[in-house]
Scaffold this motif. Structure first.
Motif, mmCIF file in Angstrom:
data_model
loop_
_atom_site.group_PDB
_atom_site.id
_atom_site.type_symbol
_atom_site.label_atom_id
_atom_site.label_comp_id
_atom_site.label_asym_id
_atom_site.label_seq_id
_atom_site.Cartn_x
_atom_site.Cartn_y
_atom_site.Cartn_z
ATOM 1 N N PRO A 117 52.917 -25.328 73.471
ATOM 2 C CA PRO A 117 51.753 -24.381 74.048
ATOM 3 C C PRO A 117 51.368 -24.366 75.575
ATOM 4 O O PRO A 117 50.593 -23.532 76.028
ATOM 5 N N ALA A 118 51.496 -25.693 76.086
ATOM 6 C CA ALA A 118 51.379 -25.733 77.443
ATOM 7 C C ALA A 118 52.142 -24.620 78.451
ATOM 8 O O ALA A 118 51.833 -24.514 79.559
ATOM 9 N N GLY A 119 53.104 -23.921 77.818
ATOM 10 C CA GLY A 119 54.082 -23.044 78.356
ATOM 11 C C GLY A 119 52.884 -21.737 78.991
ATOM 12 O O GLY A 119 53.437 -20.995 79.638
ATOM 13 N N ARG A 120 51.737 -21.667 78.355
ATOM 14 C CA ARG A 120 51.150 -20.619 78.479
ATOM 15 C C ARG A 120 50.506 -20.813 79.815
ATOM 16 O O ARG A 120 49.872 -19.552 80.511
ATOM 17 N N TRP A 121 50.517 -21.698 80.694
ATOM 18 C CA TRP A 121 50.102 -22.007 81.958
ATOM 19 C C TRP A 121 51.099 -21.294 83.024
ATOM 20 O O TRP A 121 50.658 -21.247 84.089
ATOM 21 N N ALA A 122 52.198 -21.109 82.460
ATOM 22 C CA ALA A 122 53.471 -20.339 83.205
ATOM 23 C C ALA A 122 53.813 -21.080 84.631
ATOM 24 O O ALA A 122 53.713 -20.588 85.611
ATOM 25 N N GLN A 123 53.773 -22.610 84.485
ATOM 26 C CA GLN A 123 53.949 -22.904 85.790
ATOM 27 C C GLN A 123 55.563 -23.204 85.923
ATOM 28 O O GLN A 123 56.183 -23.625 85.194
ATOM 29 N N SER A 124 55.962 -23.088 87.267
ATOM 30 C CA SER A 124 57.440 -23.079 87.295
ATOM 31 C C SER A 124 58.050 -24.561 87.419
ATOM 32 O O SER A 124 59.185 -24.640 86.913
ATOM 33 N N TYR A 125 57.325 -25.615 87.893
ATOM 34 C CA TYR A 125 57.864 -26.971 87.898
ATOM 35 C C TYR A 125 57.034 -27.779 86.987
ATOM 36 O O TYR A 125 56.628 -28.978 87.447
ATOM 37 N N MET A 126 56.679 -27.293 85.948
ATOM 38 C CA MET A 126 55.859 -28.101 84.672
ATOM 39 C C MET A 126 56.963 -29.295 84.401
ATOM 40 O O MET A 126 58.181 -28.882 83.965
ATOM 41 N N HIS A 127 56.316 -30.358 84.085
ATOM 42 C CA HIS A 127 56.996 -31.503 83.524
ATOM 43 C C HIS A 127 56.625 -31.991 82.070
ATOM 44 O O HIS A 127 55.301 -32.676 82.111
ATOM 45 N N ARG A 128 56.862 -31.236 81.005
ATOM 46 C CA ARG A 128 56.215 -31.484 79.867
ATOM 47 C C ARG A 128 56.122 -32.971 79.523
ATOM 48 O O ARG A 128 57.393 -33.622 79.700
ATOM 49 N N GLY A 129 55.068 -33.378 78.785
ATOM 50 C CA GLY A 129 55.415 -35.150 78.418
ATOM 51 C C GLY A 129 54.085 -35.198 77.211
ATOM 52 O O GLY A 129 53.180 -34.409 76.977
#
Length: 327
Positions: A117-129
């Motif tokens: 779900p965090a993908g909805r923020w559309a951040q190019s350099y997100m590091h999911r954790g």
């Protein structure tokens, strides 16, 4: 924001935080945080099963309680898998569930995957954790009414109901501007608003409607007035203001939000997160922000220098941050 990297920065600054029993990133190590291992999270969940105050399992790069679950161990299945009482917010209210260790691991995998779900923020350099953290709560036998009355001068419900609070502080050019106060666990329709200085509550007029609405609140939340939360929050404002100023000097951010828990008689103030001003309403922060830009004499600063300083503190190089992103 990234809650794991923020935790590293807060510890570097000596800020009071809640213990993280396990934290990891979806794709690769970043600073002190390793790549995710289901086996290591399983082991950490086993330890958290016995924590008297319970635990929180949540994504490192999401907000609004999306993906956040509150865990309290209570037994095991016949196959040996541990069981937990789980509270999970469905967007309307907290729901009580019963999960096994495997269900918690599946939940973590969902929020680490490419379709998180965090993908909805559309951040190019997100590091999911994901992180597993001690909960800011009253264990059985803690936060007795007499103890809270002596500390806060207030009558509180069982296990601190109405006195365990989260304070979401808008920080503008390093100074406290206004705060939102919510009971823990959060009931989104019971939020109180106040304009503050670094040492005191200035105005609570914006809270009148919320106080009236609290009478019909979810989860048995009790109405609380400006006087009620001021007695708990005001003694913490000098320490909160000092921490806000230190964070602003590192980030050189003109406006951010600093969220802390307060009210526990033994834990004191603990930082929950540092984040963008976000969708959370402010009573005066925007006005203060605009006034500062009209009156201050600003000096240009290199964004690369700010980033380099943060990376040195966190032990993260630019190539690893850019190439290891999972966003």
């Amino acid at each position: 924001e990234n809650k794991l990297l923020t935790h590293s920065l807060l510890r570097h600054l000596g800020a009071p935080t809640q213990e993280i029993a396990y934290g990891a990133l979806a794709s690769a190590r970043l600073g002190e945080w390793p790549a995710y291992s289901a086996a290591q999270l399983r082991a950490a969940l086993g330890k958290a099963h016995g924590w008297r105050r319970g635990a929180v399992l949540k994504p490192a790069t999401d907000g609004g309680n999306v993906g956040t679950i509150l865990l309290s161990g209570f037994g095991a299945l016949e196959n040996g898998s541990l069981q937990y009482r789980v509270d999970r917010h469905d967007g309307q209210r907290w729901r009580r569930l019963r999960w096994s260790t495997e269900a918690a691991l599946s939940h973590a995998a969902q929020h680490l995957g490419a379709s998180a779900p965090a993908g909805r923020w559309a951040q190019s350099y997100m590091h999911r954790g994901m992180l597993l953290q001690a909960r800011y709560d009253c264990a059985r036998g803690e936060c007795k009414p007499g103890e809270l009355r002596r500390q806060h001068g207030l009558s509180c419900g069982g296990r601190g109901t109405g006195c365990i609070l989260e304070v979401k502080a808008h920080v503008v050019f390093g100074r406290l501007s206004c705060i939102i106060v919510e009971q823990v666990p959060v009931a989104f329709n019971v939020s109180l608003y106040a304009t503050v200085s670094d040492t005191g509550v200035v105005d609570c007029a914006e809270s009148d409607g919320a106080i009236a609405e609290a009478r019909g609140a979810e989860n048995g939340a009790t109405p609380f007035s400006c006087l009620h939360f001021a007695r708990i929050v005001q003694p913490q404002l000098p320490a909160l203001a000092e921490l806000a100023q230190r964070l602003a000097s590192v980030y050189l951010a003109d406006w951010f939000r600093l969220d802390v828990f307060v009210g526990h008689p033994r834990l004191g103030m603990r930082v929950n997160e540092v984040t963008y001003p976000s969708h959370v309403r402010d009573t005066c922060a925007l006005r203060h922000w605009l006034r500062q830009y009209r009156t201050l004499r600003l000096r240009p600063t290199s964004g690369r220098d700010i980033l380099a300083r943060l990376q040195r503190i966190l032990g993260v190089d630019n190539a690893t941050f850019m190439l290891g992103a999972s966003g």
